[in-house]
Design an enzyme around this catalytic site. Structure first.
Site, short mmCIF file in Angstrom:
data_model
loop_
_atom_site.label_atom_id
_atom_site.label_comp_id
_atom_site.label_asym_id
_atom_site.label_seq_id
_atom_site.Cartn_x
_atom_site.Cartn_y
_atom_site.Cartn_z
N LYS A 11 37.38 117.73 45.84
CA LYS A 11 37.03 116.60 46.71
C LYS A 11 35.76 116.91 47.51
O LYS A 11 35.30 118.07 47.52
CB LYS A 11 38.24 116.32 47.62
CG LYS A 11 39.47 115.83 46.86
CD LYS A 11 40.64 115.56 47.80
CE LYS A 11 41.83 114.98 47.05
NZ LYS A 11 42.95 114.66 47.99
N TYR A 51 43.01 105.69 43.09
CA TYR A 51 44.15 105.79 44.02
C TYR A 51 44.93 104.48 44.14
O TYR A 51 45.58 104.24 45.15
CB TYR A 51 43.64 106.22 45.40
CG TYR A 51 43.39 107.71 45.53
CD1 TYR A 51 44.40 108.65 45.24
CD2 TYR A 51 42.17 108.21 45.98
CE1 TYR A 51 44.18 110.02 45.38
CE2 TYR A 51 41.95 109.58 46.12
CZ TYR A 51 42.96 110.48 45.82
OH TYR A 51 42.75 111.83 45.96
N PHE A 59 46.78 104.72 55.24
CA PHE A 59 45.66 105.67 55.17
C PHE A 59 44.70 105.38 54.01
O PHE A 59 43.73 106.12 53.82
CB PHE A 59 46.18 107.11 55.08
CG PHE A 59 47.08 107.39 53.89
CD1 PHE A 59 46.55 107.62 52.62
CD2 PHE A 59 48.46 107.43 54.04
CE1 PHE A 59 47.37 107.87 51.52
CE2 PHE A 59 49.30 107.68 52.94
CZ PHE A 59 48.75 107.90 51.69
N ARG A 87 49.66 121.37 39.64
CA ARG A 87 50.15 120.94 40.96
C ARG A 87 50.64 122.14 41.77
O ARG A 87 50.40 122.21 42.98
CB ARG A 87 51.29 119.93 40.81
CG ARG A 87 50.88 118.61 40.21
CD ARG A 87 50.21 117.69 41.19
NE ARG A 87 51.06 117.26 42.27
CZ ARG A 87 50.71 116.30 43.14
NH1 ARG A 87 49.55 115.69 43.03
NH2 ARG A 87 51.52 115.95 44.11
N THR A 93 50.90 118.24 49.13
CA THR A 93 49.93 117.25 49.63
C THR A 93 49.47 117.62 51.05
O THR A 93 48.28 117.56 51.36
CB THR A 93 50.58 115.84 49.63
OG1 THR A 93 50.98 115.55 48.30
CG2 THR A 93 49.61 114.78 50.13
N ARG A 104 45.46 124.81 48.38
CA ARG A 104 45.52 124.19 49.71
C ARG A 104 46.07 125.14 50.75
O ARG A 104 45.61 125.16 51.90
CB ARG A 104 46.35 122.90 49.64
CG ARG A 104 45.63 121.76 48.90
CD ARG A 104 46.58 120.63 48.58
NE ARG A 104 45.91 119.47 47.98
CZ ARG A 104 46.57 118.47 47.40
NH1 ARG A 104 47.89 118.48 47.31
NH2 ARG A 104 45.90 117.44 46.89
N ASN A 114 42.15 117.81 52.15
CA ASN A 114 42.92 118.80 51.38
C ASN A 114 42.23 119.29 50.10
O ASN A 114 42.86 119.82 49.20
CB ASN A 114 44.36 118.31 51.14
CG ASN A 114 44.44 117.05 50.29
OD1 ASN A 114 43.43 116.56 49.80
ND2 ASN A 114 45.65 116.54 50.12
N HIS A 117 42.26 117.56 44.09
CA HIS A 117 43.20 116.60 43.51
C HIS A 117 43.74 117.17 42.21
O HIS A 117 43.01 117.80 41.46
CB HIS A 117 42.49 115.27 43.21
CG HIS A 117 43.30 114.36 42.33
ND1 HIS A 117 44.26 113.52 42.84
CD2 HIS A 117 43.33 114.20 40.99
CE1 HIS A 117 44.85 112.87 41.83
NE2 HIS A 117 44.30 113.27 40.70
N GLU A 128 43.92 108.98 34.55
CA GLU A 128 42.81 109.49 35.36
C GLU A 128 41.69 110.05 34.46
O GLU A 128 40.51 109.82 34.73
CB GLU A 128 43.32 110.55 36.33
CG GLU A 128 44.23 109.95 37.41
CD GLU A 128 45.02 110.98 38.20
OE1 GLU A 128 44.89 112.20 37.94
OE2 GLU A 128 45.79 110.55 39.09
#
Ligand code: DAT
Ligand code: MG
Length: 151
Positions: A11, A51, A59, A87, A93, A104, A114, A117, A128
């Site tokens: 990100k 998203y 948010f 993941r 998250t 993270r 964070n 992705h 995606e």
């Protein structure tokens, strides 16, 4: 059976903080194969599509603004159990709930910052990957070490 693929993205905060190499390194070292990678300053409509499952969340607007605040590095990583293990490598998250040793858990403290992705299912990975990459941008190649990583 084609090996599983996940869409992994650094990100804008991860790019700004110089964590692209660190994140790439972890997937390389684990034994995953990089099949596609590009830097991109994604548009708001593109990010809203990425998203779209979260569009009703409070948010959502801030999330899209944050993701549009600078370039990202989009990647396709391939290998056994790439989605679920990807993941796990990312962490939770909420970075504060992420174990040390995860990306993270090692590098961030805010859910809205964070740094990375990762797809949450094989179906969303496929969606995606086709949103971010053209078919010809996904490169077919065989790492020469592959037999030392997978039986
Ligand atoms: P993940 O990125 O772990 O797949 P998600 O898909 O539920 O999490 O949400 C996408 C991003 O939206 C997440 O990385 C950070 C942001 N986000 C999620 N929940 C949030 C919340 N409660 N408050 C603020 N931002 C949130
Ligand atoms: Mg998600």
């Amino acid at each position: 059976k084609t090996p599983e693929r996940s869409f992994i993205m650094v990100k804008p905060d991860g790019v700004q903080r110089g964590l692209v190499g660190e994140i790439v390194k972890r997937f390389e070292q684990r034994g995953y194969t990089l099949r596609a990678m590009k830097m991109m300053h994604a548009s708001k409509p593109h990010l809203e599509e990425h998203y779209k499952d979260l569009s009703s969340k409070g948010f959502f607007k801030d999330l899209v603004a944050y993701m549009n605040s600078g370039p990202v590095v989009a990647m396709v990583w391939e290998g056994k159990d790439a989605v679920k293990t990807g993941r796990k490598m990312l962490g939770e998250t909420n970075p504060l709930a992420s174990a040390p040793g995860t990306i993270r858990g090692d590098f961030c403290i805010e859910v809205g910052r964070n740094i990375c992705h990762g797809s949450d299912s094989v179906e969303s990975a496929n969606r995606e990957i086709s949103l971010w990459f053209k078919p010809e941008e996904i490169i077919a190649w065989d790492p020469c070490i592959k037999d030392w990583i997978q039986e």
